[in-house]
Design a protein around this motif. Sequence first.
Motif, PDB file in Angstrom:
ATOM      1  N   ASP A  77       0.838  -1.203   0.000  1.00 45.34           N
ATOM      2  CA  ASP A  77       0.000   0.000   0.000  1.00 45.34           C
ATOM      3  C   ASP A  77       0.873   1.253   0.000  1.00 45.34           C
ATOM      4  O   ASP A  77       0.596   2.228  -0.711  1.00 45.34           O
ATOM      5  N   VAL A  80       2.414   1.827  -3.511  1.00 42.66           N
ATOM      6  CA  VAL A  80       1.435   2.376  -4.456  1.00 42.66           C
ATOM      7  C   VAL A  80       1.157   3.846  -4.142  1.00 42.66           C
ATOM      8  O   VAL A  80       1.096   4.693  -5.052  1.00 42.66           O
ATOM      9  N   ASN A  81       1.000   4.169  -2.861  1.00 48.09           N
ATOM     10  CA  ASN A  81       0.732   5.557  -2.486  1.00 48.09           C
ATOM     11  C   ASN A  81       1.892   6.477  -2.840  1.00 48.09           C
ATOM     12  O   ASN A  81       1.691   7.609  -3.295  1.00 48.09           O
ATOM     13  N   GLN A  82       3.134   6.003  -2.637  1.00 52.06           N
ATOM     14  CA  GLN A  82       4.297   6.831  -2.960  1.00 52.06           C
ATOM     15  C   GLN A  82       4.395   7.044  -4.465  1.00 52.06           C
ATOM     16  O   GLN A  82       4.754   8.125  -4.925  1.00 52.06           O
ATOM     17  N   THR A  83       4.076   6.014  -5.230  1.00 49.89           N
ATOM     18  CA  THR A  83       4.092   6.170  -6.688  1.00 49.89           C
ATOM     19  C   THR A  83       3.066   7.206  -7.127  1.00 49.89           C
ATOM     20  O   THR A  83       3.354   8.073  -7.959  1.00 49.89           O
ATOM     21  N   TYR A  84       1.870   7.135  -6.558  1.00 53.99           N
ATOM     22  CA  TYR A  84       0.832   8.109  -6.908  1.00 53.99           C
ATOM     23  C   TYR A  84       1.241   9.517  -6.484  1.00 53.99           C
ATOM     24  O   TYR A  84       1.003  10.491  -7.207  1.00 53.99           O
ATOM     25  N   THR A  85       1.892   9.629  -5.323  1.00 55.76           N
ATOM     26  CA  THR A  85       2.334  10.946  -4.836  1.00 55.76           C
ATOM     27  C   THR A  85       3.318  11.585  -5.806  1.00 55.76           C
ATOM     28  O   THR A  85       3.238  12.785  -6.099  1.00 55.76           O
ATOM     29  N   ILE A  87       3.672  10.893  -9.082  1.00 54.53           N
ATOM     30  CA  ILE A  87       3.024  11.175 -10.360  1.00 54.53           C
ATOM     31  C   ILE A  87       2.149  12.423 -10.271  1.00 54.53           C
ATOM     32  O   ILE A  87       2.047  13.198 -11.233  1.00 54.53           O
ATOM     33  N   SER A  88       1.523  12.644  -9.117  1.00 53.37           N
ATOM     34  CA  SER A  88       0.598  13.776  -8.970  1.00 53.37           C
ATOM     35  C   SER A  88       1.259  15.029  -8.422  1.00 53.37           C
ATOM     36  O   SER A  88       0.574  16.028  -8.187  1.00 53.37           O
ATOM     37  N   CYS A 322      11.624  10.244 -11.932  1.00 51.66           N
ATOM     38  CA  CYS A 322      10.402   9.841 -11.221  1.00 51.66           C
ATOM     39  C   CYS A 322      10.587   8.514 -10.494  1.00 51.66           C
ATOM     40  O   CYS A 322      10.156   8.363  -9.340  1.00 51.66           O
ATOM     41  N   VAL A 326      10.225   7.604  -6.512  1.00 52.45           N
ATOM     42  CA  VAL A 326       9.407   6.526  -5.965  1.00 52.45           C
ATOM     43  C   VAL A 326      10.250   5.628  -5.058  1.00 52.45           C
ATOM     44  O   VAL A 326       9.872   5.306  -3.930  1.00 52.45           O
TER      45      VAL A 326
END
Length: 474
Positions: A77, A80-85, A87-88, A322, A326
Amino acid sequence: MTDPQIALAMLGIFIACVFLGFPIAFTLMALGIGFGYYAYYDEGRMWRAFNRLGEDAGWWDSATLWFDGYFNNRIFDLFVNQTYTVISNEVLTAIPLFLFMGYIVERANIVDKLFGTLAVATRNVPGSMGVAALITCALFATATGIVGAVVTLMGLLALPQMLKMRYDHSFAAGIICAGGTLGILIPPSIMLIVYAASSGVSIVRLYAAAILPGFTLVGLYLIYIVVRSMLNPKLAPKPTYEELPAVPFGKMMWMLVTSFLPLAILIFSVLGSILFGLATPTEAASIGALGGMVLAVAYRAMTFQRLRESVYLTVRTTAMVCWLFVGSYTFSAVFSYLGGEQVIGDFVKSLDMTPIQFLILAQLIIFLLGWPLEWSEIIIIFVPIFLPLLPLFGVDPLFFGVLVALNLQTSFLTPPMAMSAYYLKGIAPPEVKLMEIFKGVLPYCGMVVLCMILMYQFPQIVFALPEVFYGPSR
């Protein structure tokens, strides 16, 4: 082993993997997930689930619970959250746009005209070709921020001309290597964007803070070139009229308008729109990318092949940055959760250092890291280790960031791992030896150290412009 000891072992394994040549981004992710599985593992979760099963539960339910207990770990989890952070992150959006601007400008045939114009304009200045090369490097490095591209292109363009003018090999090589690294300090620098994303410092304040140190370093370089040329004219002989003919004033102005002015307008429009609050860094980067394409069209250098190359290089470099973010975010979250950050903080506190001593120690460590690592890896992975320690010593993260940007100049210039020297050697004529290039870059390392000392003694070099534009920091 205790959790903090495991955290230190995790850091040690990472450093060993770096020296063994493993890909850094994927090493960070692998170690973060591997040690994170241990850190976040809940042994009682599976047994609690088994206890809720009835006696008539089938093998499928049992196998599902077993799989869930072992593989449904919170580290996944977190990853995934760090990857989304990443990217956004709106700050990081500016990176591909600035990269694209740099790659387009690099292929727009602007630099050769700019260097030729500046060489003619400064022909009566001692070391005129060196002065022209450094100013061209500074402008081009500012527009691209890509050290290897600047050193390589200027090595192909300016180095043969200086050698033809009988310049000393070491003197000429040192100018190009030092000038090519300026793009990681002078805004709009991609390195500063990465530091802002890592530290939470405002990118606009960071850009404003880096302007005067950047100009100070360029000024020190120019003074060194001119003074050395005056003291030893054999290093940079004055060009004869046949080698570099003078041109009428009107023609000179037209050459400056058509070569120097377009690139300068592009840089200052991008930087000015950020500093004066007219656009966010991402919006300004978009303007710069569009402006770079307009310049390429105006100089009749825009082709589909060059556009495709620029897009490909932009995507490749952006992906590298990027994935480093991550991996670093995942690694640092697990490292901190295990108590590694606390151990380092307690150790530094026990040394009982003054703020100046802490800054010197931190910059020495970053200087040494600059030998085996790229600036992106240092900023994303190791600088965040120092950031929690800054409040303990009353060091402003803004000041620390500009110091790091200055320090990283030396990572490209210091033998035996001076990457700018290797970039230049790769395209230099055979008679230019690697040891001559090393000899030429060492004085510029001294100029960087001198600039850092000036910043220590006169911190307003960093804080003056941010305070003028945005007021005192809170």
